[in-house]
Design a protein around this motif. Structure first.
Motif, PDB file in Angstrom:
ATOM      1  N   GLU A 228      68.849  40.674  26.759  1.00 28.27           N
ATOM      2  CA  GLU A 228      69.481  41.150  27.989  1.00 28.27           C
ATOM      3  C   GLU A 228      68.513  42.004  28.801  1.00 28.27           C
ATOM      4  O   GLU A 228      68.473  41.915  30.035  1.00 28.27           O
ATOM      5  CB  GLU A 228      70.744  41.945  27.663  1.00 28.27           C
ATOM      6  N   ALA A 229      67.715  42.829  28.128  1.00 26.28           N
ATOM      7  CA  ALA A 229      66.730  43.656  28.829  1.00 26.28           C
ATOM      8  C   ALA A 229      65.715  42.776  29.560  1.00 26.28           C
ATOM      9  O   ALA A 229      65.356  43.045  30.714  1.00 26.28           O
ATOM     10  CB  ALA A 229      66.021  44.573  27.836  1.00 26.28           C
ATOM     11  N   LYS A 230      65.263  41.709  28.897  1.00 24.83           N
ATOM     12  CA  LYS A 230      64.328  40.788  29.531  1.00 24.83           C
ATOM     13  C   LYS A 230      64.969  40.114  30.751  1.00 24.83           C
ATOM     14  O   LYS A 230      64.327  39.960  31.796  1.00 24.83           O
ATOM     15  CB  LYS A 230      63.869  39.728  28.530  1.00 24.83           C
ATOM     16  N   ARG A 231      66.237  39.715  30.624  1.00 23.40           N
ATOM     17  CA  ARG A 231      66.924  39.058  31.740  1.00 23.40           C
ATOM     18  C   ARG A 231      66.969  39.963  32.968  1.00 23.40           C
ATOM     19  O   ARG A 231      66.747  39.509  34.102  1.00 23.40           O
ATOM     20  CB  ARG A 231      68.347  38.685  31.328  1.00 23.40           C
ATOM     21  N   LEU A 232      67.260  41.244  32.754  1.00 20.06           N
ATOM     22  CA  LEU A 232      67.351  42.181  33.868  1.00 20.06           C
ATOM     23  C   LEU A 232      66.045  42.258  34.644  1.00 20.06           C
ATOM     24  O   LEU A 232      66.039  42.299  35.880  1.00 20.06           O
ATOM     25  CB  LEU A 232      67.732  43.570  33.350  1.00 20.06           C
ATOM     26  N   ILE A 233      64.928  42.281  33.924  1.00 18.14           N
ATOM     27  CA  ILE A 233      63.626  42.348  34.596  1.00 18.14           C
ATOM     28  C   ILE A 233      63.267  41.005  35.224  1.00 18.14           C
ATOM     29  O   ILE A 233      62.791  40.921  36.360  1.00 18.14           O
ATOM     30  CB  ILE A 233      62.526  42.779  33.604  1.00 18.14           C
ATOM     31  N   GLU A 234      63.530  39.944  34.483  1.00 18.73           N
ATOM     32  CA  GLU A 234      63.181  38.590  34.935  1.00 18.73           C
ATOM     33  C   GLU A 234      63.908  38.233  36.228  1.00 18.73           C
ATOM     34  O   GLU A 234      63.334  37.650  37.145  1.00 18.73           O
ATOM     35  CB  GLU A 234      63.528  37.595  33.837  1.00 18.73           C
ATOM     36  N   GLU A 235      65.189  38.583  36.308  1.00 20.35           N
ATOM     37  CA  GLU A 235      65.995  38.238  37.476  1.00 20.35           C
ATOM     38  C   GLU A 235      65.994  39.348  38.526  1.00 20.35           C
ATOM     39  O   GLU A 235      66.582  39.192  39.591  1.00 20.35           O
ATOM     40  CB  GLU A 235      67.440  37.955  37.044  1.00 20.35           C
ATOM     41  N   GLY A 236      65.350  40.453  38.234  1.00 20.88           N
ATOM     42  CA  GLY A 236      65.398  41.627  39.108  1.00 20.88           C
ATOM     43  C   GLY A 236      64.430  41.565  40.271  1.00 20.88           C
ATOM     44  O   GLY A 236      63.824  40.528  40.562  1.00 20.88           O
ATOM     45  N   PRO A 237      64.266  42.699  40.944  1.00 17.77           N
ATOM     46  CA  PRO A 237      63.426  42.775  42.145  1.00 17.77           C
ATOM     47  C   PRO A 237      61.970  42.399  41.890  1.00 17.77           C
ATOM     48  O   PRO A 237      61.481  42.420  40.756  1.00 17.77           O
ATOM     49  CB  PRO A 237      63.537  44.258  42.543  1.00 17.77           C
ATOM     50  N   VAL A 238      61.279  42.086  42.967  1.00 17.48           N
ATOM     51  CA  VAL A 238      59.861  41.754  42.922  1.00 17.48           C
ATOM     52  C   VAL A 238      59.037  43.024  42.702  1.00 17.48           C
ATOM     53  O   VAL A 238      59.275  44.049  43.346  1.00 17.48           O
ATOM     54  CB  VAL A 238      59.418  41.071  44.231  1.00 17.48           C
ATOM     55  N   PHE A 239      58.094  42.952  41.770  1.00 11.55           N
ATOM     56  CA  PHE A 239      57.120  44.022  41.583  1.00 11.55           C
ATOM     57  C   PHE A 239      55.825  43.622  42.278  1.00 11.55           C
ATOM     58  O   PHE A 239      55.350  42.496  42.110  1.00 11.55           O
ATOM     59  CB  PHE A 239      56.850  44.264  40.095  1.00 11.55           C
ATOM     60  N   ILE A 240      55.262  44.546  43.041  1.00 14.96           N
ATOM     61  CA  ILE A 240      53.997  44.289  43.719  1.00 14.96           C
ATOM     62  C   ILE A 240      52.923  45.138  43.051  1.00 14.96           C
ATOM     63  O   ILE A 240      53.064  46.357  42.953  1.00 14.96           O
ATOM     64  CB  ILE A 240      54.107  44.616  45.220  1.00 14.96           C
ATOM     65  N   PRO A 241      51.869  44.511  42.531  1.00 14.36           N
ATOM     66  CA  PRO A 241      50.834  45.245  41.781  1.00 14.36           C
ATOM     67  C   PRO A 241      49.979  46.119  42.697  1.00 14.36           C
ATOM     68  O   PRO A 241      50.057  46.011  43.928  1.00 14.36           O
ATOM     69  CB  PRO A 241      50.017  44.114  41.152  1.00 14.36           C
ATOM     70  N   PRO A 242      49.151  46.975  42.106  1.00 11.26           N
ATOM     71  CA  PRO A 242      48.272  47.834  42.919  1.00 11.26           C
ATOM     72  C   PRO A 242      47.337  47.012  43.808  1.00 11.26           C
ATOM     73  O   PRO A 242      46.970  45.882  43.476  1.00 11.26           O
ATOM     74  CB  PRO A 242      47.474  48.604  41.854  1.00 11.26           C
ATOM     75  N   LYS A 243      46.972  47.641  44.906  1.00 11.75           N
ATOM     76  CA  LYS A 243      46.065  47.000  45.851  1.00 11.75           C
ATOM     77  C   LYS A 243      44.803  47.848  45.978  1.00 11.75           C
ATOM     78  O   LYS A 243      44.874  49.050  46.234  1.00 11.75           O
ATOM     79  CB  LYS A 243      46.751  46.851  47.212  1.00 11.75           C
ATOM     80  N   LYS A 244      43.656  47.239  45.763  1.00 14.96           N
ATOM     81  CA  LYS A 244      42.371  47.946  45.809  1.00 14.96           C
ATOM     82  C   LYS A 244      41.402  47.191  46.705  1.00 14.96           C
ATOM     83  O   LYS A 244      41.205  45.989  46.527  1.00 14.96           O
ATOM     84  CB  LYS A 244      41.798  48.067  44.395  1.00 14.96           C
ATOM     85  N   ASP A 245      40.844  47.900  47.689  1.00  6.62           N
ATOM     86  CA  ASP A 245      39.902  47.300  48.645  1.00  6.62           C
ATOM     87  C   ASP A 245      40.505  46.065  49.309  1.00  6.62           C
ATOM     88  O   ASP A 245      39.817  45.053  49.537  1.00  6.62           O
ATOM     89  CB  ASP A 245      38.587  46.924  47.946  1.00  6.62           C
TER      90      ASP A 245
END
Length: 262
Positions: A228-245
């Motif tokens: 269930e924890a995996k489902r929440l993350i999998e179906e949840g909001p988009v994560f945007i990774p760090p941006k460098k240069d």
């Protein structure tokens, strides 16, 4: 008179084929829905689901089924009776405008269009004050608007114009994400029956295209909690990774989720 008798004669067989609509009530799940078939699992018509406690007094979901598939407008409510998401289904899939209220019913936390169960086009994300903080094009995976002032009371300038670097984010902000977890989690029945609770960590990667992958669960007590924890993350909001240069870089994240029995 003969004409009248003939009309009645032809109408009688048609009446025998008329579909009888009946209401079905399932106590274990808190559902009430309409059907016209002997198979009581077949839904066709108005659908309502109640929170079982306290005694079916509060609605959890309202909607409509057409030939056993979700159709038309569906609304979802929390324990207090507040609307927290609403949108349209067609042929069993999300299609059309959807609005989410993870903070309160007064202000939307996000809104946009679904096409065949997938977010498409430009979605807007708001903070708990109803102010725009993110704008994201889900069709081409592009962040269009971002402000570092997540708790602002009025719309800010677009920080993407000047920023080439930032530490990463979750669309809608962290407060909205935590509210999403609280509203959407479904406590596994096996865990409830066995009195299992705890804190698990969902570990995963987010790549340069904002795709999540390589899931693993830490401190998983079993009984469906890790799943269930995996489902929440999998179906949840988009994560945007760090941006460098000016470029995004792949990142590993670890999200804690608490499962507590009341």
């Amino acid at each position: 008179m003969k004409n009248l008798i003939l009309i009645l004669y032809f109408l009688l067989p048609m009446c025998n084929f008329a579909q009888k609509i009946v209401d079905v009530k399932i106590k274990k799940t808190g559902e009430i829905f309409e059907t016209y078939k002997k198979d009581k699992s077949f839904r066709d018509g108005i659908y309502t689901k109640f929170y079982i406690y306290p005694k079916w007094k509060k609605k959890e979901i309202t909607g409509y089924y057409s030939e056993n598939k979700k159709d038309s407008i569906w609304s979802y409510f929390d324990w207090q009776g507040n609307l927290y998401k609403k949108g349209r289904y067609e042929n069993g899939l999300k299609n059309g405008l959807w609005t989410f209220h993870t903070f309160n019913e007064k202000h939307p936390s996000s809104k946009g269009i679904y096409f065949n169960d997938l977010k498409t086009g430009i979605w807007e994300y708001f903070n708990e004050n109803g102010v725009l903080i993110h704008k994201f094009n889900h069709s081409d995976n592009q962040l269009l608007y971002y402000t570092e002032k997540q708790d602002c009371f009025e719309e800010q300038a677009n920080d993407l114009i000047e920023l080439t670097d930032f530490k990463g984010l979750v669309l809608g902000g962290e407060k909205s994400f935590h509210s999403y977890i609280g509203r959407e989690f479904r406590y596994p029945k096996d865990a409830q029956w066995n009195g299992v609770s705890g804190r698990v960590f969902v570990n995963f990667f987010v790549d340069e295209n904002f795709k999540k992958s390589d899931y693993s669960i830490t401190n998983n007590p079993g009984y469906g909690i890790g799943k269930e924890a995996k489902r929440l993350i999998e179906e949840g909001p988009v994560f945007i990774p760090p941006k460098k240069d000016g470029s995004y870089s792949k990142v590993k994240l670890s999200i804690p989720i608490n499962f507590t029995l009341n």
